[in-house]
Scaffold this active site. Structure first.
Site, mmCIF file in Angstrom:
data_model
loop_
_atom_site.group_PDB
_atom_site.id
_atom_site.type_symbol
_atom_site.label_atom_id
_atom_site.label_comp_id
_atom_site.label_asym_id
_atom_site.label_seq_id
_atom_site.Cartn_x
_atom_site.Cartn_y
_atom_site.Cartn_z
ATOM 1 N N ASP A 91 25.579 41.424 29.195
ATOM 2 C CA ASP A 91 25.447 42.575 30.090
ATOM 3 C C ASP A 91 25.453 43.894 29.324
ATOM 4 O OD1 ASP A 91 25.220 41.091 32.404
ATOM 5 O OD2 ASP A 91 27.379 41.045 32.770
ATOM 6 N N ASP A 195 44.833 59.232 38.155
ATOM 7 C CA ASP A 195 44.740 59.007 36.713
ATOM 8 C C ASP A 195 43.324 59.253 36.210
ATOM 9 O OD1 ASP A 195 47.359 58.303 36.793
ATOM 10 O OD2 ASP A 195 47.091 56.227 36.151
ATOM 11 N N TYR A 208 33.422 48.459 37.017
ATOM 12 C CA TYR A 208 34.738 49.119 36.956
ATOM 13 C C TYR A 208 35.204 49.578 38.335
ATOM 14 C CZ TYR A 208 38.341 52.168 34.823
ATOM 15 O OH TYR A 208 39.512 52.768 34.444
ATOM 16 N N ALA A 209 34.274 50.080 39.164
ATOM 17 C CA ALA A 209 34.654 50.576 40.488
ATOM 18 C C ALA A 209 35.265 49.475 41.345
ATOM 19 C CB ALA A 209 33.438 51.183 41.186
ATOM 20 N N SER A 211 37.003 46.902 40.234
ATOM 21 C CA SER A 211 38.359 46.681 39.726
ATOM 22 C C SER A 211 39.322 47.762 40.203
ATOM 23 C CB SER A 211 38.341 46.647 38.193
ATOM 24 O OG SER A 211 37.516 45.614 37.713
ATOM 25 N N ALA A 230 43.971 54.900 40.486
ATOM 26 C CA ALA A 230 45.407 55.078 40.766
ATOM 27 C C ALA A 230 45.690 56.440 41.396
ATOM 28 C CB ALA A 230 46.222 54.885 39.487
#
Length: 328
Positions: A91, A195, A208-209, A211, A230
């Protein structure tokens, strides 16, 4: 977007096929040699390029000017005359290939030689069938939106790159909360305490979004997703909105922040900078050899929608006996 059928090369010109290779992997190199031999035997011209051309990397903390702009990753040997480019790698290689081909409109056929292969169209076990379809020109093209991510200081562009998945902006270390002022087009700016923040495409909604707690978005939706990392508020949740308007992120904190794009490129963002994100006019074009069923990919790769099946106990009893007894 709706897939479009492959066209034919102009009369008198043989088809030209690009090869984008993760040349740090021996398997990809060996596969490239086999593909070249097969295509050239069929009368097709091949042009090689290393996936390193699309690897932007991380800029020097103090001198991160990238004045060449987001089209600088196109290899010198590539042009719009390529019929398609075959990508050999995982990927990460596909993300690099998108930067190399989107500016010139060349579609990419992704063959996984890595691990998960979420963006892969085919696997090495299918290589004979894949090459037969390429030679016969039996494929369609699916377009996916990309982003242009720019770091601006006043009117000066300090850094810029194409993005297929996401832009993440956070403080170092990541576990330190800070404030972000975010303006979406003509709408009033909002303040987010977290964060970090992630701005992703529909393609990046499964990266990532996801997760960070964001929703999965089907690739045909013309939207962007803003996901706090967070967040320090129960009211700060992922937001999905039209991709027709640019997004500007102002770091409302006195310390420098770190920006990471597609997990493999980035630079520092200072308090006097702003990050400008807008939809690219050039989408990445994925070659599809069969109907692309997105929900099936989610099921196979991420386990989405799998039925919940109770696991049998460890005592050796018939797993259906208890249910049968209670129902009788």
């Amino acid at each position: 977007m709706t897939p479009t059928a492959a066209g034919n090369p102009p009369a008198g010109r043989a088809a030209r096929i690009g090869l984008i290779i993760n040349d740090g992997k021996s398997l990809a190199l060996d596969t490239a040699a086999a593909i070249e031999a097969r295509l050239q035997a069929a009368g097709l011209e091949t042009v090689r390029a290393s996936s390193a051309s699309g690897v932007v990397g991380f800029a020097n903390p103090d001198q991160h000017l990238r004045s060449r702009g987001h089209t600088a990753c196109v290899p010198a040997a590539f042009d719009g005359g390529l019929d398609l480019a075959i990508v050999l790698g995982g990927d990460g290689t596909v993300l690099s290939a998108a930067r190399m081909t989107a500016p010139i409109g060349v579609p990419i056929l992704t063959i996984n030689t890595g691990h998960l292969g979420f963006l892969a169209e085919a696997y090495l076990r299918d290589l004979d069938r894949v090459l037969a379809q390429v030679i016969a020109r039996r494929w369609t093209v699916e377009e996916r939106s990309m982003l242009v991510v720019s770091v601006m200081r006043g009117e000066q562009r300090r850094w810029e790159v194409l993005c297929l998945n996401e832009m993440a902006l956070h403080r170092e270390p990541l576990t330190s909360m800070c404030h972000f002022e975010i303006a979406i087009g003509r709408h009033a700016p909002v303040d987010i305490a977290a964060d970090g923040v992630i701005l992703s495409t529909p393609t990046g909604s499964t990266a990532y979004a996801l997760s960070a707690g964001g929703p999965v978005i089907t690739p045909d939706c013309p939207v962007l997703q803003l996901t706090p990392i967070a967040p320090h508020s129960l009211a700060s949740r992922a937001l999905v909105f039209s991709d027709a308007e640019p997004v500007t992120v102002f770091p409302a904190t006195p310390e420098r922040l770190m920006m990471v794009v597609d997990g493999s490129a980035g630079c520092y963002v200072w308090p006097e900078d702003r990050v400008l994100v807008r939809r690219s006019e050039q989408p990445v074009r994925f070659v599809r050899l069969a109907d692309h069923e997105f929900f099936q990919v989610l099921r196979n790769k991420l386990g989405w929608g799998l039925p919940h099946v109770a696991k049998p106990g460890n005592d050796g009893a018939d797993p259906g006996s208890a249910a049968s007894s209670s129902a009788s």
